[in-house]
Design a protein around this motif. Sequence first.
Motif, mmCIF file in Angstrom:
data_model
loop_
_atom_site.group_PDB
_atom_site.id
_atom_site.type_symbol
_atom_site.label_atom_id
_atom_site.label_comp_id
_atom_site.label_asym_id
_atom_site.label_seq_id
_atom_site.Cartn_x
_atom_site.Cartn_y
_atom_site.Cartn_z
ATOM 1 N N GLU A 80 17.148 103.007 11.290
ATOM 2 C CA GLU A 80 15.696 102.027 12.211
ATOM 3 C C GLU A 80 15.117 102.929 12.654
ATOM 4 O O GLU A 80 14.858 103.721 12.853
ATOM 5 C CB GLU A 80 17.190 102.496 13.387
ATOM 6 N N THR B 258 11.767 103.162 14.647
ATOM 7 C CA THR B 258 12.117 103.434 15.683
ATOM 8 C C THR B 258 10.535 104.368 16.173
ATOM 9 O O THR B 258 9.969 104.752 15.733
ATOM 10 C CB THR B 258 12.765 104.009 17.116
ATOM 11 N N ALA C 62 8.459 98.771 13.669
ATOM 12 C CA ALA C 62 8.745 98.990 14.248
ATOM 13 C C ALA C 62 10.195 97.993 15.521
ATOM 14 O O ALA C 62 9.314 97.359 15.785
ATOM 15 C CB ALA C 62 8.199 100.630 16.033
ATOM 16 N N GLY D 4 12.247 99.311 17.315
ATOM 17 C CA GLY D 4 13.483 100.225 18.943
ATOM 18 C C GLY D 4 12.334 101.219 19.030
ATOM 19 O O GLY D 4 11.268 101.067 18.695
ATOM 20 N N PHE E 145 11.758 94.744 22.425
ATOM 21 C CA PHE E 145 12.054 95.639 21.233
ATOM 22 C C PHE E 145 13.888 95.840 21.592
ATOM 23 O O PHE E 145 13.838 95.159 22.886
ATOM 24 C CB PHE E 145 11.460 96.513 21.496
ATOM 25 N N SER F 65 16.419 101.957 22.095
ATOM 26 C CA SER F 65 17.480 102.192 21.119
ATOM 27 C C SER F 65 17.991 104.469 21.253
ATOM 28 O O SER F 65 18.901 104.248 21.010
ATOM 29 C CB SER F 65 16.498 102.795 19.626
ATOM 30 N N PRO G 128 19.027 106.182 14.241
ATOM 31 C CA PRO G 128 17.731 105.936 14.555
ATOM 32 C C PRO G 128 15.747 106.950 13.111
ATOM 33 O O PRO G 128 17.182 108.183 13.906
ATOM 34 C CB PRO G 128 17.450 106.009 15.914
ATOM 35 N N ARG H 267 12.682 108.180 13.651
ATOM 36 C CA ARG H 267 10.861 108.032 13.793
ATOM 37 C C ARG H 267 9.680 108.608 12.703
ATOM 38 O O ARG H 267 10.712 109.691 13.245
ATOM 39 C CB ARG H 267 10.309 107.507 15.529
#
Length: 398
Positions: free
Chosen positions: A6, A8, A28, A30, A61, A64, A351, A353
């Motif tokens: 995911e 993010t 993105a 999330g 969004f 998350s 998730p 990032r």
Amino acid sequence: MIPDLEQTFRWYGPNDAVTLAAIRHTGATGIVNALHNIPSGEVWSTEEIKKRKDMIEAAGFTWSVVESVNVHDSIKTAGEQRDQHIKNYIETLKNLSAAGIKTVCYNFMPVLDWTRTDIDYRLPNGASALRFHAPALAAFDLYILERPGAFDEFTPQQQHAAKEYLDRLTKEEKQLLITNVMAGLPGTRDVLTIDQFKTFLNRYENTDAAALKENMAYFLQAIIPDAEKLGIKMCVHPDDPPFPIFGLPRIVSTEEDLNDVVNAAPSTSNGLTFCTGSLGARADNDLPGIVERLGQHFHFLHLRNVKREADGSFYEDNHLEGSTDMFAVMKNLVLEQKKRQEAGRTDIAIPMRPDHGHKLLDDFNYDTFPGYSVIGRLKGLAELRGLEMGVKRSLFDA
């Protein structure tokens, strides 16, 4: 088919110079966010959570991950109010769960969330990065903070390098060093004064690494049963940097530390935030191996890269460069996803990032949180997205 991680993006809230509209351009889906306006130790109300969630969802969004619900100092030091603050923490978890927010990142670092000596370190291409310069940190500790006992913690060579560094600074550069080091408070742009920092340090005077680990275990054993009932996944963030500074203990810095965390309160709700930048600042951390051995406990991923230097310094490098083999890390993360899929787990799209992006191009026109420019992180996310796709196709399409 294994789902993608995911994707993010961290957003610091309505006052962030990086808007949700800008984040939409990154791809993105999330948002990683926290209610930084609520002081550490206080309950996040259902009203405040809903207000922020509605704002995020209105922009297209999902909220998350919460990063972070900060752990109050009384919990870290076993202070008189720790049980009350633990009750408040559980109440916040209940309110987050009721809003459908189920992943909560936190850390157990004393006083400062992160420490850098330079927040505008210029790379050869003109980009701006964060840097931890070991002689600068030592100079601050020894000759500006003048912390009692500090000289016992640095070798003669380190002391000499620190004094040489300090003697080269102008008055303005010295003040900038102080500002940079004192700017690591959780979720804020506030900068401590030297006297305020000394007061914070004094709170931990009787808390060594063993005591801090005991206090963390107490915290986890108190909250994890409730987190499990609520379906919340707690994930601790490693120390940044992952070694003791200012005489403060660090207890989430190595693979052994990570094992201690998950063993303190065994549960699917007690997990880890895998930060390749924090853990990667130590040469003795085998990051691909940590994924292989502890990946089942990962609930959140921070993927960034640092370039280590011989004296203990490091700087934020491009996401696919630096001292960490990001290909090997991503490959093992994909294999961890495969294990989860085969085991029937539902948390396969972990998730992820990008983290601590460089300032690039138009980023210089915005006063963003250090390391959280939009274009630099967009570049990092695009690179990670491509790496993930390449790894999956090389493994499963051959």
